[in-house]
Design an enzyme around this catalytic site. Structure first.
Site, PDB file in Angstrom:
ATOM      1  N   ASP A 101     -50.033 -23.065  -4.052  1.00  0.00           N
ATOM      2  CA  ASP A 101     -48.875 -22.709  -4.868  1.00  0.00           C
ATOM      3  C   ASP A 101     -47.878 -21.997  -3.955  1.00  0.00           C
ATOM      4  OD1 ASP A 101     -49.939 -20.206  -4.434  1.00  0.00           O
ATOM      5  OD2 ASP A 101     -50.528 -19.864  -6.508  1.00  0.00           O
ATOM      6  N   ASP A 113     -40.372 -20.731  -6.913  1.00  0.00           N
ATOM      7  CA  ASP A 113     -39.571 -20.671  -8.143  1.00  0.00           C
ATOM      8  C   ASP A 113     -39.640 -19.288  -8.755  1.00  0.00           C
ATOM      9  OD1 ASP A 113     -42.272 -20.829  -8.706  1.00  0.00           O
ATOM     10  OD2 ASP A 113     -42.003 -21.935 -10.569  1.00  0.00           O
ATOM     11  N   ASP A 149     -54.560 -27.171 -12.971  1.00  0.00           N
ATOM     12  CA  ASP A 149     -55.395 -26.178 -12.292  1.00  0.00           C
ATOM     13  C   ASP A 149     -55.529 -24.990 -13.218  1.00  0.00           C
ATOM     14  OD1 ASP A 149     -52.581 -24.993 -11.651  1.00  0.00           O
ATOM     15  OD2 ASP A 149     -53.999 -23.435 -11.062  1.00  0.00           O
ATOM     16  N   CYS A 168     -75.071 -33.134 -19.831  1.00  0.00           N
ATOM     17  CA  CYS A 168     -74.469 -32.814 -18.534  1.00  0.00           C
ATOM     18  C   CYS A 168     -75.438 -33.125 -17.395  1.00  0.00           C
ATOM     19  CB  CYS A 168     -74.092 -31.333 -18.518  1.00  0.00           C
ATOM     20  SG  CYS A 168     -73.410 -30.770 -16.959  1.00  0.00           S
ATOM     21  N   CYS A 177     -75.083 -31.850 -14.204  1.00  0.00           N
ATOM     22  CA  CYS A 177     -74.871 -30.931 -13.084  1.00  0.00           C
ATOM     23  C   CYS A 177     -76.196 -30.325 -12.609  1.00  0.00           C
ATOM     24  CB  CYS A 177     -73.874 -29.831 -13.459  1.00  0.00           C
ATOM     25  SG  CYS A 177     -74.578 -28.470 -14.400  1.00  0.00           S
ATOM     26  N   CYS A 216     -77.706 -27.853 -15.137  1.00  0.00           N
ATOM     27  CA  CYS A 216     -78.335 -28.450 -16.329  1.00  0.00           C
ATOM     28  C   CYS A 216     -79.559 -29.289 -15.982  1.00  0.00           C
ATOM     29  CB  CYS A 216     -77.309 -29.282 -17.097  1.00  0.00           C
ATOM     30  SG  CYS A 216     -76.094 -28.241 -17.939  1.00  0.00           S
ATOM     31  N   HIS A 218     -71.755 -25.269 -13.415  1.00  0.00           N
ATOM     32  CA  HIS A 218     -71.734 -26.013 -14.678  1.00  0.00           C
ATOM     33  C   HIS A 218     -70.319 -26.179 -15.227  1.00  0.00           C
ATOM     34  CE1 HIS A 218     -72.496 -27.606 -18.572  1.00  0.00           C
ATOM     35  NE2 HIS A 218     -71.697 -26.661 -19.046  1.00  0.00           N
TER      36      HIS A 218
END
Lengths: 373, 373
Positions: free
Chosen positions: B92, B146, B265, B303, B305, B308, B334
């Protein structure tokens, strides 16, 4: 279910290589056991422990009794299933924490009254209670409940205490009902060779599957610790694993192995990692130090761990200085890898007849090298 | 060096699937970008991000400027090399943090004077300075500097501010010298459709490689945020990526995608993970809750992952309650996996023409399910 095979003993020292078979798999000795106090090695996941070369991890009975409680661990099928490690585990008896961490109320023949360090609640541990808890936790190796005397203590007190520890050891054996768990006895006796010898004779006469040396690394000087360890291993059976509890530095591991020790555990690699102190093949390294700000070297060029393969000293310093969680994990992975790699190399050196040279070479480097210089 | 291809647009909404090519690899959109504030996604290692399906991570210019400083990052070869991620990164402009985190001194035509939130030291950021820092950090995508107006603000102030943001955008483009980095413009204008439109027309007329919507999710209500996003995407070119900054919840992502957004994001998945709030396919789950004490279910049975696949709700609750580091990491893995899987499934649904049904099905489950019930 539990078997120890002595594979090789050095010709120049008492160093030995062996193999332990447990219900959750094999352990090649000498071995270092990472400490997973409440069921997790702080910041390091099971698959990372696996990659690091860990073969057995330790859980603390006192902590697991308080949280989440042994019934909860049992509900999940025991420690190895609860924490998804699924390899060998060992629990201590809770004794050391009761005597070091909790508020002690009363030690009697029956057991120990104390208060939880968390909420002050009144608790009681005895040989029977410790075994009951450890059986519910379900580790492959349990430890007998012993009295850990503070250092220094009067000889008369240490003598009485070791006799109590022997009576408790017998009660532990009687209390044990599961035959898929091994039980190790613990030798006490402070820094008094005659008392150590008496304790060894009493404890080693009992039908334990292994024997530990307790009450060392509690404040006595290092040469005394080595001397006592050296002395006791002569009074321990050769055909059972020998465990030096709560020890120690990389130097201590090599010196312990030389004196015939097979197993070690210590919070040092993980706790130091969280305090930015890293172990390397050229000595200790304080990763916070300003001199590493722009260093694109790994922590240890000889190390093959995930941290050293991927991250610079400069990045690790930055993570630590900014308080990033990743710092604690990457540092812990490195230190544990260093310890596990050290015992693995020691084992290889024993098997190939050059352990004493290996030990000298490593000690020369780690004692005088690194940023200790 | 930077290329966006629009691969598919839904026939029933503005949802679109695309592909961004950067010097560090490709990004399939719609995409969610995990936030790595000072160069690490808190508690999660690069190889874990990879496994989770992360394709691009974000660094905060303000934080990296303070620590370790852009010259240090440049010394290590840029952000992707510094943190060993080696895939696309985005920074950013520092603007949002200057206006939200630092102590603001003075906003002028030239730039912003402020004080560090760490040590109070006096700092200055301008379009030129932000680009200079971002070029040293070396992310694949930079953002224009900005002014982020607070919510609510007077319309007259928002109007003046968007004009300033446009002049700063032109200065950012002029200041940019590296051609291996893309630069995105940011549309401001608060919650005023006419001002948003004016800002979009001004910013989108400039030769940016992509366009972002800034100043949303700053306190306005959710329907307003969706309305403004919906309105602005009609005024943004179809052949450039569209990034809705700092957004948001899983619901926000699906609603944003439906309105033509390609990139998101937010710290929400990681920050919530560290506060024991987990996202699942049946809604939010507070892993601290007593009702999970004995649960051997995974957090989310749908899930895939690491967390999990290997750990029960009961174990994760125990880790969190005992303050174990591993809790923060496993929870973060997770939640990030949930977000990345969500945008991946959304992309698949867009490509196969059923995004709107997919969105409805997910929103029905995550809004009313879980322990929200």
């Amino acid at each position: 279910m539990f078997e120890f095979t002595l594979e090789k003993t050095s010709e120049k020292s008492k160093a030995r290589a062996g193999r332990i078979v447990t219900p959750h798999g094999e352990i090649e000795t000498p071995i270092f056991m990472p400490v997973g106090t409440v069921g997790s090695v702080k910041g390091v996941a099971p698959r990372e422990l696996d990659e690091i070369g860990a073969q057995i991890i330790l859980g603390n009975t006192y902590h697991l009794h308080l949280r989440p409680g042994e019934d909860t661990v049992a509900h999940f099928g025991g420690l190895a299933k609860f924490n998804s490690w699924n390899k060998p585990t060992l629990t201590d008896s809770g004794g050391f924490q009761v005597f070091s961490l909790a508020k002690l109320n009363k030690i009697g023949e029956e057991g120990v009254e104390f208060r939880s360090h968390l909420d002050g609640s009144k608790l009681f541990l005895s040989p029977e209670k410790s075994i009951e808890i450890q059986q519910k936790i379900g580790a492959d190796i349990m430890m007998a409940f012993d009295e850990c005397v503070p250092y220094p203590s009067e000889k008369i007190y240490v003598e009485k205490s070791l006799e109590l520890t022997t009576r408790w050891a017998e009660r532990c054996l009687k209390a044990k009902t599961r035959d898929d768990q091994a039980l190790f006895g613990i030798i006490q006796g402070g820094v008094f060779p005659d008392l150590r010898r008496r304790s060894a004779e009493q404890i080693c006469a009992l039908p334990f599957e292994g024997f530990a040396i307790g009450g060392l690394s509690v404040g006595e000087d290092i040469p005394t610790m080595y001397e006592i360890a050296d002395f006791i291993t002569d009074h321990m059976p050769a055909d059972k694993p020998r465990y030096l509890m709560g020890v120690g530095t990389p130097e201590d591991l090599l010196n312990g192995i030389e004196r015939g020790i097979d197993m070690f555990d210590c919070v040092m690699p993980t706790r130091n990692a969280r305090n930015a102190l890293l172990f390397t093949n050229s000595g200790k390294l304080h990763i916070k130090a300003a001199r590493y700000r722009l260093s694109d070297e790994p922590v240890d060029a000889e190390c093959g761990c995930y941290t050293c393969r991927n991250f610079s000293r400069g990045y690790l310093r930055h993570l630590y200085k900014t308080g990033e969680l990743l710092a604690l994990k990457l540092n812990s992975i490195h230190n544990l890898h260093f310890y596990l790699s050290l015992v693995k190399r020691a084992r290889n050196a024993i098997n190939n007849g050059f352990f004493e040279d290996f030990k000298k070479e490593i000690l020369d480097k780690i004692t005088f090298g690194g940023d200790n210089v």
